[in-house]
Write an enzyme that holds these catalytic residues in place. Structure first.
Site, short mmCIF file in Angstrom:
data_model
loop_
_atom_site.label_atom_id
_atom_site.label_comp_id
_atom_site.label_asym_id
_atom_site.label_seq_id
_atom_site.Cartn_x
_atom_site.Cartn_y
_atom_site.Cartn_z
CB VAL A 104 -0.93 0.03 1.23
CG1 VAL A 104 -1.84 1.25 1.19
CG2 VAL A 104 -1.75 -1.25 1.32
CB CYS A 105 1.05 4.24 0.35
SG CYS A 105 1.49 5.98 0.29
CB THR A 106 5.87 4.79 0.25
OG1 THR A 106 5.47 4.86 1.62
CG2 THR A 106 5.55 6.11 -0.44
CB THR A 124 4.26 3.84 -5.15
OG1 THR A 124 4.32 4.13 -3.75
CG2 THR A 124 5.04 4.90 -5.91
CB ALA A 157 -2.23 4.98 -5.47
#
Length: 321
Positions: A104-106, A124, A157
């Site tokens: 998830v995300c970074t 990302t 993202a």
């Protein structure tokens, strides 16, 4: 189905919503199918971790003693941008064993650092796509989608995209009705396909500095069915077509044509999701003119025709007694 273990990795500097968003989805599935998922959290030493917002999360166990999960969830946060080498080593060893490896995300930066994204397509948070691409050239970074699935690895993202991805996994396991029920309980919509852009056209494009160009941006949004060719928009901006096209791109980051395409697609999506209007009417009011033109735009950008998009992503309403 057989029970699946979900293991969320915790570390100092983790983004709390990257953890709790997907976990709430899997926990919600447990209300409908009590034995569907077993949710665990683990940190390197089994010690509590401090999140980016200052909250403290207490893990269930240490990563070193955690069994191999079916779904391994690696969240993002500042701690994922310069990850502990021990965490990277653990993910490098244990990640390939998971049936599904999810970031998830970074959190994608941890997977990339572990070498698990080499030769794969991934995404990302939009603000870190350039950095991830620069630091890991062997990874094909796509900055646009909400989430990307490449084999058994899925990357998403920022924050809410983790919920979208978790809902997609639950839908795959338990069916669309279950995922829709969970989405309604969380007061979110099961409507975003992975290929949907992270930003609306208005957010993806910069706001123009000049008032005539800002007026053009507003006009496009309010009148997607109008004549939006460069010549017409240039007249509204009181500029020559060539000068208008040049300054519009310089100030917004995209060509007028690209901006118009995004606005029309978003307008059509909203009508498909929120109304019962027919495909032909939506095509007309969104500026496509014909259903076939709209179908081509949807297939090219979202990978699905309008009718199928509506079937999959229009929320199911509960009848009022």
């Amino acid at each position: 189905m057989a029970q699946r273990t979900v293991l969320a990795v915790l570390f100092d500097g983790v983004q709390s919503l990257d953890v709790t968003g997907p976990v709430e989805v899997f926990a919600g599935a447990g209300v409908l199918a009590p034995d569907a998922y077993r949710i665990r959290t683990a940190s390197l030493d089994g010690a509590p971790v401090r999140t980016t917002s200052g909250l403290t999360l207490v893990p269930d166990e240490s990563l070193t003693t955690a069994p191999d999960p079916d779904i391994l969830l690696v969240p993002g946060g500042t701690g994922s941008l310069r990850p502990d080498p021990r965490l990277v080593a653990w993910v490098r060893e244990r990640g390939p064993r998971a049936a599904r490896l999810v970031s998830v995300c970074t959190g994608a930066a941890v997977l990339a650092e572990a070498g698990l994204l080499d030769g794969r397509r991934a995404t990302t948070h939009w603000a870190y796509c350039d950095r991830l691409a620069r630091d890991h050239p062997a990874v094909e970074i796509d900055p646009d989608p909400v989430y990307v699935r490449d084999g058994h690895i899925a990357t998403s993202a920022g924050v809410t995209a983790g919920i979208d991805l978790a809902l997609a996994l639950v839908e795959e396991d338990l069916g669309r009705d279950a995922a829709l029920t969970i989405a309604r309980h969380l007061v979110v919509f099961l409507r975003r396909p992975g290929s949907q852009a992270q930003f609306s056209a208005q957010l993806a494009a910069q706001t123009a500095q000049r008032e005539p160009l800002r007026d053009v941006q507003r006009w496009i949004t309010d009148h997607p069915d109008a004549d939006l060719c460069v010549d017409t928009l240039a007249v509204r901006a009181r500029l020559s077509p060539r000068h208008f096209a040049r300054v519009f791109r310089a100030e917004t980051g995209m060509t007028p044509g690209r901006y118009v395409d995004r606005v029309r697609l978003e307008h059509a999506r909203r009508l498909l999701e929120d109304t019962t209007d027919g495909i032909e009417e939506i095509a007309r009011t969104s500026g496509y003119g014909t259903p076939e033109a709209m179908r081509r735009a949807f297939v090219k950008t979202l990978g699905t025709p309008p009718a199928e998009y509506r079937r999959r992503f229009r929320p199911v309403t509960t009848p009022t007694p």
